[in-house]
Every structure is written in structure tokens, then in C-alpha cells.
Write a protein that holds these residues in place. Structure first.
Motif, PDB file in Angstrom:
ATOM      1  N   ALA A 188     -10.966   5.342  -8.488  1.00  0.00           N
ATOM      2  CA  ALA A 188     -10.417   6.247  -7.815  1.00  0.00           C
ATOM      3  C   ALA A 188     -10.003   5.796  -6.407  1.00  0.00           C
ATOM      4  CB  ALA A 188     -11.533   7.448  -7.398  1.00  0.00           C
ATOM      5  N   GLN A 189     -10.296   4.847  -5.817  1.00  0.00           N
ATOM      6  CA  GLN A 189     -10.101   4.266  -4.465  1.00  0.00           C
ATOM      7  C   GLN A 189      -8.792   3.649  -4.886  1.00  0.00           C
ATOM      8  OE1 GLN A 189     -13.382   1.689  -3.349  1.00  0.00           O
ATOM      9  NE2 GLN A 189     -14.460   3.417  -2.500  1.00  0.00           N
ATOM     10  N   ARG A 190      -8.486   3.129  -5.796  1.00  0.00           N
ATOM     11  CA  ARG A 190      -7.300   2.275  -6.227  1.00  0.00           C
ATOM     12  C   ARG A 190      -6.309   3.212  -6.355  1.00  0.00           C
ATOM     13  NH1 ARG A 190     -10.302  -1.257  -9.618  1.00  0.00           N
ATOM     14  NH2 ARG A 190      -9.499   0.285 -11.541  1.00  0.00           N
ATOM     15  N   VAL A 191      -6.541   4.174  -6.955  1.00  0.00           N
ATOM     16  CA  VAL A 191      -5.438   5.264  -7.466  1.00  0.00           C
ATOM     17  C   VAL A 191      -5.221   5.886  -6.108  1.00  0.00           C
ATOM     18  CG1 VAL A 191      -5.075   7.825  -8.290  1.00  0.00           C
ATOM     19  CG2 VAL A 191      -6.289   5.852  -9.693  1.00  0.00           C
ATOM     20  N   LEU A 192      -6.077   6.333  -5.126  1.00  0.00           N
ATOM     21  CA  LEU A 192      -5.747   6.872  -4.040  1.00  0.00           C
ATOM     22  C   LEU A 192      -4.860   5.801  -3.044  1.00  0.00           C
ATOM     23  CD1 LEU A 192      -9.113   8.815  -2.859  1.00  0.00           C
ATOM     24  CD2 LEU A 192      -7.036   9.581  -3.634  1.00  0.00           C
ATOM     25  N   ARG A 193      -5.135   4.505  -2.973  1.00  0.00           N
ATOM     26  CA  ARG A 193      -4.358   3.559  -2.097  1.00  0.00           C
ATOM     27  C   ARG A 193      -2.818   3.551  -2.692  1.00  0.00           C
ATOM     28  NH1 ARG A 193      -7.460  -1.160  -3.437  1.00  0.00           N
ATOM     29  NH2 ARG A 193      -9.483  -0.170  -3.214  1.00  0.00           N
ATOM     30  N   GLU A 194      -2.782   3.675  -4.181  1.00  0.00           N
ATOM     31  CA  GLU A 194      -1.454   3.790  -4.781  1.00  0.00           C
ATOM     32  C   GLU A 194      -0.756   4.933  -4.246  1.00  0.00           C
ATOM     33  OE1 GLU A 194      -1.833   3.219  -8.965  1.00  0.00           O
ATOM     34  OE2 GLU A 194      -2.611   1.181  -8.634  1.00  0.00           O
ATOM     35  N   ASP A 195      -1.309   6.085  -4.213  1.00  0.00           N
ATOM     36  CA  ASP A 195      -0.730   7.250  -3.853  1.00  0.00           C
ATOM     37  C   ASP A 195      -0.450   7.294  -2.269  1.00  0.00           C
ATOM     38  OD1 ASP A 195      -0.070   9.997  -4.357  1.00  0.00           O
ATOM     39  OD2 ASP A 195      -1.903  10.894  -3.450  1.00  0.00           O
ATOM     40  N   ASP A 196      -1.179   6.682  -1.508  1.00  0.00           N
ATOM     41  CA  ASP A 196      -0.988   6.613  -0.153  1.00  0.00           C
ATOM     42  C   ASP A 196       0.259   5.843   0.009  1.00  0.00           C
ATOM     43  OD1 ASP A 196      -3.041   8.253   0.632  1.00  0.00           O
ATOM     44  OD2 ASP A 196      -4.255   6.374   1.232  1.00  0.00           O
ATOM     45  N   ALA A 197       0.434   4.619  -0.819  1.00  0.00           N
ATOM     46  CA  ALA A 197       1.871   3.897  -0.735  1.00  0.00           C
ATOM     47  C   ALA A 197       3.057   4.580  -1.132  1.00  0.00           C
ATOM     48  CB  ALA A 197       1.513   2.439  -1.660  1.00  0.00           C
ATOM     49  N   LEU A 198       2.753   5.439  -2.094  1.00  0.00           N
ATOM     50  CA  LEU A 198       3.822   6.211  -2.720  1.00  0.00           C
ATOM     51  C   LEU A 198       4.382   7.213  -1.746  1.00  0.00           C
ATOM     52  CD1 LEU A 198       3.034   6.828  -6.328  1.00  0.00           C
ATOM     53  CD2 LEU A 198       4.772   5.587  -5.463  1.00  0.00           C
ATOM     54  N   ASP A 199       3.147   7.666  -0.972  1.00  0.00           N
ATOM     55  CA  ASP A 199       3.664   8.869   0.101  1.00  0.00           C
ATOM     56  C   ASP A 199       4.375   8.219   1.292  1.00  0.00           C
ATOM     57  OD1 ASP A 199       2.474  11.013  -1.184  1.00  0.00           O
ATOM     58  OD2 ASP A 199       0.405  10.579  -0.242  1.00  0.00           O
ATOM     59  N   ARG A 200       3.991   7.122   1.641  1.00  0.00           N
ATOM     60  CA  ARG A 200       4.755   6.406   2.599  1.00  0.00           C
ATOM     61  C   ARG A 200       6.044   5.888   2.308  1.00  0.00           C
ATOM     62  NH1 ARG A 200      -0.450   3.708   3.172  1.00  0.00           N
ATOM     63  NH2 ARG A 200       0.451   1.905   1.946  1.00  0.00           N
ATOM     64  N   TRP A 201       6.241   5.582   0.916  1.00  0.00           N
ATOM     65  CA  TRP A 201       7.778   5.211   0.557  1.00  0.00           C
ATOM     66  C   TRP A 201       8.485   6.529   0.793  1.00  0.00           C
ATOM     67  CZ3 TRP A 201      10.098   6.879  -4.096  1.00  0.00           C
ATOM     68  CH2 TRP A 201      11.257   6.201  -4.286  1.00  0.00           C
ATOM     69  N   GLU A 202       7.886   7.701   0.124  1.00  0.00           N
ATOM     70  CA  GLU A 202       8.642   8.888   0.138  1.00  0.00           C
ATOM     71  C   GLU A 202       8.988   9.334   1.574  1.00  0.00           C
ATOM     72  OE1 GLU A 202       8.137  13.177  -2.279  1.00  0.00           O
ATOM     73  OE2 GLU A 202       6.496  11.866  -2.221  1.00  0.00           O
ATOM     74  N   GLN A 203       8.150   9.116   2.292  1.00  0.00           N
ATOM     75  CA  GLN A 203       8.418   9.522   3.836  1.00  0.00           C
ATOM     76  C   GLN A 203       9.412   8.516   4.308  1.00  0.00           C
ATOM     77  OE1 GLN A 203       4.978   9.275   5.862  1.00  0.00           O
ATOM     78  NE2 GLN A 203       3.835  11.212   5.025  1.00  0.00           N
ATOM     79  N   SER A 204       9.545   7.315   4.126  1.00  0.00           N
ATOM     80  CA  SER A 204      10.637   6.533   4.500  1.00  0.00           C
ATOM     81  C   SER A 204      12.062   6.733   3.803  1.00  0.00           C
ATOM     82  CB  SER A 204      10.175   5.029   4.126  1.00  0.00           C
ATOM     83  OG  SER A 204      10.180   4.578   2.843  1.00  0.00           O
ATOM     84  N   VAL A 205      12.049   6.964   2.687  1.00  0.00           N
ATOM     85  CA  VAL A 205      13.162   7.604   2.066  1.00  0.00           C
ATOM     86  C   VAL A 205      13.676   8.765   2.593  1.00  0.00           C
ATOM     87  CG1 VAL A 205      14.204   8.201  -0.304  1.00  0.00           C
ATOM     88  CG2 VAL A 205      12.597   6.238  -0.151  1.00  0.00           C
ATOM     89  N   THR A 206      13.110   9.701   2.868  1.00  0.00           N
ATOM     90  CA  THR A 206      13.548  10.946   3.423  1.00  0.00           C
ATOM     91  C   THR A 206      13.843  10.783   4.780  1.00  0.00           C
ATOM     92  OG1 THR A 206      11.069  11.802   3.990  1.00  0.00           O
ATOM     93  CG2 THR A 206      11.969  12.727   1.936  1.00  0.00           C
ATOM     94  N   LYS A 207      13.421   9.946   5.803  1.00  0.00           N
ATOM     95  CA  LYS A 207      13.791   9.780   6.941  1.00  0.00           C
ATOM     96  C   LYS A 207      15.191   9.155   6.840  1.00  0.00           C
ATOM     97  CE  LYS A 207       9.608   9.108   9.397  1.00  0.00           C
ATOM     98  NZ  LYS A 207       8.544   8.135  10.134  1.00  0.00           N
ATOM     99  N   ARG A 208      15.518   8.012   6.127  1.00  0.00           N
ATOM    100  CA  ARG A 208      16.662   7.416   5.818  1.00  0.00           C
ATOM    101  C   ARG A 208      17.861   8.296   5.473  1.00  0.00           C
ATOM    102  NH1 ARG A 208      14.842   2.621   2.222  1.00  0.00           N
ATOM    103  NH2 ARG A 208      12.809   1.996   3.451  1.00  0.00           N
ATOM    104  N   GLN A 209      17.533   9.335   4.798  1.00  0.00           N
ATOM    105  CA  GLN A 209      18.428  10.422   4.254  1.00  0.00           C
ATOM    106  C   GLN A 209      18.777  11.349   5.162  1.00  0.00           C
ATOM    107  OE1 GLN A 209      16.787  11.743   0.758  1.00  0.00           O
ATOM    108  NE2 GLN A 209      17.401  10.180  -0.616  1.00  0.00           N
ATOM    109  N   GLN A 210      17.845  11.700   6.315  1.00  0.00           N
ATOM    110  CA  GLN A 210      18.235  12.529   7.161  1.00  0.00           C
ATOM    111  C   GLN A 210      19.307  12.010   8.213  1.00  0.00           C
ATOM    112  OE1 GLN A 210      14.449  13.803   8.924  1.00  0.00           O
ATOM    113  NE2 GLN A 210      14.009  14.850   7.222  1.00  0.00           N
ATOM    114  N   PRO A 211      20.294  12.760   8.755  1.00  0.00           N
ATOM    115  CA  PRO A 211      21.120  12.276   9.692  1.00  0.00           C
ATOM    116  C   PRO A 211      20.712  12.261  11.100  1.00  0.00           C
ATOM    117  CG  PRO A 211      22.002  14.279   8.589  1.00  0.00           C
ATOM    118  CD  PRO A 211      20.769  14.205   8.069  1.00  0.00           C
TER     119      PRO A 211
END
Length: 137
Positions: free
Chosen positions: A114-137
Motif C-alpha cells: 500500500a505504501q508503494r502504491v501511494l508513493r506511485e500515486d503521489d508521483a503521478l499527482d505531481r506529474w499531472e500538476q506539472s503538466v497542467t501548469k505548463r499547459q496554462q498560459p
């Protein structure tokens, strides 16, 4: 008990039963004799198990006790004691089950997974936030 002594015991029992049936046919009641003989044979078998080298001494004592209680007409005490012990054990088990949590505690490997899954989920959330920040003008 050897095979030969078992055959001898069975032969004696068959002779006894046949003799009692024959006595009953001619009008002699063998019930009183049978009421003493059967518990006596059970007690004898239990005593042989206790004194013999083969077999369990504990089971021999239990068999002897069964025959003795049967002989004195108190066999119901044994059954009542067994019933009482069973009811006490059942009550104990029912009370003890209340202490068990509703949800079982996860094992160590389940927690690590469960800890490994949560860490991977957190990494995906950070990546998703960085992608959405780049796409915003």
C-alpha cells in the motif's frame, strides 16, 4: 493388543451373546448378568491398556472410567460433565470473539504494498500538476 487376543476376545463375546440368547429362550433372564459383564469387560480392556506397553495410558484410564461409571449406574455424570465443559467452552469462544476487531489488521507485506502504491500515486499527482501548469498560459 495382538491380533490373536483380539480374536479370542471377539470369540468370547460371541459365545457369551449366544449363551445369553439361549438362556433367554428357555426363560432365564440374562439382563442382570449382562449389566455387570459388559462394564466389567470394558473395565478389563481399559486396565489392560493402562498396564500394557502398547497403547496410551490416558485412553486406558478413560476406558476404565467409562466402564466403572457404567457399572455403578452413573454414566450420565460423564455425559453431563462433557456437556457442561462443551457449553463453558462455547460461551468462552463467544465472549472472546468480541475482542476481535471488525476489520482484520493488514499484514506487513500488505502495508508495504500500500505504501508503494501511494508513493506511485503521489508521483503521478505531481506529474499531472506539472503538466497542467505548463499547459496554462
Amino acid at each position: 493388543m495382538s491380533e490373536r487376543s483380539g480374536k479370542v476376545l471377539l470369540g468370547l463375546v460371541l459365545l457369551l451373546i449366544g449363551g445369553l440368547v439361549l438362556l433367554d429362550q428357555i426363560g432365564i433372564d440374562g439382563g442382570d448378568l449382562l449389566g455387570v459383564l459388559i462394564p466389567g469387560l470394558i473395565m478389563l480392556y481399559g486396565a489392560r491398556k493402562v498396564m500394557g506397553s502398547s497403547g496410551s495410558r490416558f485412553s486406558g484410564v478413560l476406558i476404565f472410567l467409562f466402564g466403572f461409571l457404567m457399572l455403578i449406574g452413573k454414566l450420565h455424570l460423564l455425559f453431563h460433565a462433557v456437556l457442561a465443559i462443551g457449553v463453558i467452552y462455547l460461551g468462552f469462544r463467544l465472549l472472546r470473539q468480541r475482542d476481535v476487531p471488525d476489520h482484520p489488521v493488514p499484514t506487513v507485506w500488505e502495508r508495504q504494498w500500500a505504501q508503494r502504491v501511494l508513493r506511485e500515486d503521489d508521483a503521478l499527482d505531481r506529474w499531472e500538476q506539472s503538466v497542467t501548469k505548463r499547459q496554462q498560459p
